[in-house]
Every structure is written in structure tokens, then in C-alpha cells.
Write a protein that holds these residues in place. Structure first.
Motif, PDB file in Angstrom:
ATOM      1  N   PHE A  86      44.568 -21.066  -0.372  1.00 28.33           N
ATOM      2  CA  PHE A  86      44.416 -22.474  -0.026  1.00 28.33           C
ATOM      3  C   PHE A  86      45.334 -22.922   1.109  1.00 28.33           C
ATOM      4  CE2 PHE A  86      43.097 -21.956  -4.443  1.00 28.33           C
ATOM      5  CZ  PHE A  86      41.782 -22.393  -4.330  1.00 28.33           C
ATOM      6  N   ASN A  87      45.998 -21.974   1.732  1.00 26.33           N
ATOM      7  CA  ASN A  87      46.780 -22.284   2.922  1.00 26.33           C
ATOM      8  C   ASN A  87      45.887 -22.175   4.154  1.00 26.33           C
ATOM      9  OD1 ASN A  87      49.088 -22.652   1.394  1.00 26.33           O
ATOM     10  ND2 ASN A  87      49.737 -20.527   1.585  1.00 26.33           N
ATOM     11  N   THR A  88      46.294 -22.807   5.240  1.00 29.85           N
ATOM     12  CA  THR A  88      45.499 -22.787   6.464  1.00 29.85           C
ATOM     13  C   THR A  88      46.372 -22.435   7.655  1.00 29.85           C
ATOM     14  OG1 THR A  88      45.875 -25.122   7.039  1.00 29.85           O
ATOM     15  CG2 THR A  88      44.059 -24.654   5.530  1.00 29.85           C
ATOM     16  N   GLU A  89      45.734 -22.006   8.720  1.00 32.10           N
ATOM     17  CA  GLU A  89      46.467 -21.673   9.948  1.00 32.10           C
ATOM     18  C   GLU A  89      47.027 -22.925  10.608  1.00 32.10           C
ATOM     19  OE1 GLU A  89      43.845 -19.504  12.455  1.00 32.10           O
ATOM     20  OE2 GLU A  89      43.731 -17.751  11.133  1.00 32.10           O
ATOM     21  N   GLU A  90      46.419 -24.077  10.334  1.00 35.78           N
ATOM     22  CA  GLU A  90      46.857 -25.325  10.964  1.00 35.78           C
ATOM     23  C   GLU A  90      48.109 -25.907  10.322  1.00 35.78           C
ATOM     24  OE1 GLU A  90      43.873 -24.755   9.747  1.00 35.78           O
ATOM     25  OE2 GLU A  90      42.542 -24.652  11.478  1.00 35.78           O
ATOM     26  N   GLY A  91      48.529 -25.350   9.187  1.00 41.60           N
ATOM     27  CA  GLY A  91      49.764 -25.819   8.556  1.00 41.60           C
ATOM     28  C   GLY A  91      49.547 -26.656   7.319  1.00 41.60           C
ATOM     29  N   GLU A  92      48.591 -27.591   7.354  1.00 40.73           N
ATOM     30  CA  GLU A  92      48.335 -28.417   6.181  1.00 40.73           C
ATOM     31  C   GLU A  92      47.546 -27.618   5.145  1.00 40.73           C
ATOM     32  OE1 GLU A  92      45.880 -32.385   4.699  1.00 40.73           O
ATOM     33  OE2 GLU A  92      45.954 -31.923   6.836  1.00 40.73           O
ATOM     34  N   LYS A 208      41.455 -30.257   2.961  1.00 37.99           N
ATOM     35  CA  LYS A 208      42.689 -30.931   3.369  1.00 37.99           C
ATOM     36  C   LYS A 208      42.628 -32.404   2.975  1.00 37.99           C
ATOM     37  CE  LYS A 208      43.220 -28.041   7.500  1.00 37.99           C
ATOM     38  NZ  LYS A 208      43.248 -28.050   8.980  1.00 37.99           N
ATOM     39  N   ILE A 209      43.726 -32.917   2.471  1.00 42.21           N
ATOM     40  CA  ILE A 209      43.792 -34.325   2.080  1.00 42.21           C
ATOM     41  C   ILE A 209      43.553 -35.235   3.284  1.00 42.21           C
ATOM     42  CG2 ILE A 209      45.335 -36.118   1.194  1.00 42.21           C
ATOM     43  CD1 ILE A 209      46.598 -33.933  -0.578  1.00 42.21           C
ATOM     44  N   SER A 210      44.005 -34.828   4.440  1.00 45.51           N
ATOM     45  CA  SER A 210      43.847 -35.649   5.649  1.00 45.51           C
ATOM     46  C   SER A 210      42.379 -35.805   6.056  1.00 45.51           C
ATOM     47  CB  SER A 210      44.629 -35.046   6.814  1.00 45.51           C
ATOM     48  OG  SER A 210      44.109 -33.772   7.171  1.00 45.51           O
TER      49      SER A 210
END
Length: 230
Positions: A86-92, A208-210
């Protein structure tokens, strides 16, 4: 078709749907399970150990004399920190749960809530992923949408083929055990989608929550199919 419009269709036909799992609201009990940061009883130690996590859920169901634990639509969850998936390359990291979870016992039967055909299926075998997964295609008032069933048993994938017709009320899959369902306590991830966007056997169930507003436009509310009070 936007999720808001699918939601209106679901509300219109709500009384026509078959059950997704065996449950009679007049005689049985369900409880809402909370996997947000506000649930301080759900520690990292529990979440990171599938056996402890399973025992935690089993104890809550037993304590409340409930057949199922339910919840999760657009819930901001902390439990996904247990998996790199559940991690992403974008950081969030991805922490926004898109479907509805029904927590119960392994091998619980799952039924088609309306006529459908198999769109696709796969064994998404990553820690924290869906494990065995089936996606159905539906048509309601000439509008197409899809339903996803994740964390199933591998047996559920046997004999399937894209295009196979599944009639309303048919038991077509079941909850899987940890080694088949992505290393989770037994449960069903039940999710609706407007469009598969070219994907097969898989579709994001955590985002992502965003990006919540974007996903609200793409993911109808599966609670409208269940029609449960919790």
C-alpha cells in the motif's frame, strides 16, 4: 456513468437484490468494525500478526454475539501500514478503503445479488493484497457497472471463465483463509465500480486519502446493495 447515478439506480432497485451473504437482519446481529486511528485497541502488534488480528476480530464478534463485522466504505484506515503493497512511489501511502468489508468465518458463502456475468478473476498473491479475486459485470436499467469480491478461497476460482453467467442468488464464491486471501483474517472485500478502466482480475480497493473526491465519483456505495443497518 458517475457513482452518484449508479447509487440512485441501486436505491431504486434495492428491494430486488438478493443477499450477498446469509444474514437475516430480523434475527441476526452485525457490528461495525473500526479500523481508523481512533481505535486505539487495535495496536500495531495485532495488525502486523495475522493470527492475532484474526483472534481480535473473532473476539469482537463473539463478545457482541454478532455473525459479521461490517464497514469500511471510504474509511481512512491505519491497518494498511502492515504491508508494503500500500505504499506508493509518490510518497503518500494508500490508506482510503473503497469497498465494504464483511468480516466472518472462512468458507462463508457469497451470493450474486443480481444477475451477472464473470468479467475477470485472478489470484493477486501479495501480502496484504486481495488474494483470490472475482469481478462480475452487471446491467441495471441498461447501465453497466461492476462488483469485485476479494479475499476469497482459491476454490472459488475453479471452473470460472470470462463471460460465464451467474444468476441472482447463486452461491459463486466463499471467504478464503489467510494463505489464499492475501494474509488477512477471513472476510469479503465487496466493492462496486463504474468502469474497469481496462483492468482484469484486479482493481484498486485502497487509494490515497488526497484523492478521495476522485474515487467518490468512481466507486458507488456497496452499502446500498447490502441494505443493512449498522
Amino acid at each position: 456513468m458517475a457513482a452518484e447515478n449508479i447509487n440512485k439506480l441501486l436505491q431504486k432497485h434495492q428491494q430486488e437484490f438478493a443477499v450477498v451473504v446469509d444474514f437475516n437482519p430480523s434475527t441476526g446481529k452485525i457490528i461495525r468494525l473500526n479500523f481508523t486511528a481512533s481505535n486505539t485497541a487495535l495496536t500495531a502488534e495485532i495488525v502486523n500478526d495475522t493470527q492475532l488480528f484474526s483472534e481480535y476480530i473473532e473476539s469482537l464478534l463473539a463478545k457482541n454475539s454478532a455473525k459479521y463485522g461490517v464497514g469500511g466504505y471510504m474509511e481512512e484506515r491505519t491497518v494498511y501500514a502492515r504491508s508494503e503493497h500500500f505504499n506508493t512511489e509518490e510518497g503518500e501511502p494508500r490508506r482510503l478503503h473503497l469497498g465494504v468489508d464483511i468480516w466472518g468465518t472462512a468458507n462463508t458463502k457469497v451470493y450474486a445479488f443480481m444477475d451477472a456475468k464473470v468479467h475477470s478473476f485472478a489470484f493477486n498473491d501479495n501480502f496484504g493484497d486481495y488474494g483470490a479475486t472475482i469481478i462480475l459485470e452487471h446491467c441495471l436499467d441498461e447501465n453497466t457497472f461492476y462488483s469485485l469480491y476479494g479475499h476469497l478461497s482459491l476454490k472459488s476460482l475453479e471452473g470460472l471463465n470470462s463471460g460465464k453467467i451467474i444468476k441472482k442468488g447463486t452461491a459463486f464464491c466463499e471467504f478464503g483463509i489467510a494463505k489464499e486471501n492475501g494474509q488477512w483474517p477471513p472476510h469479503l472485500h465487496f466493492q462496486l465500480m463504474n468502469d474497469m478502466e481496462g483492468k482484469e482480475g484486479d482493481y484498486p480497493g485502497v487509494a490515497k486519502i488526497s484523492e478521495k473526491e476522485l474515487w467518490m465519483q468512481k466507486i458507488p456505495d456497496a452499502n446500498l446493495v447490502l441494505n443493512w443497518k449498522y
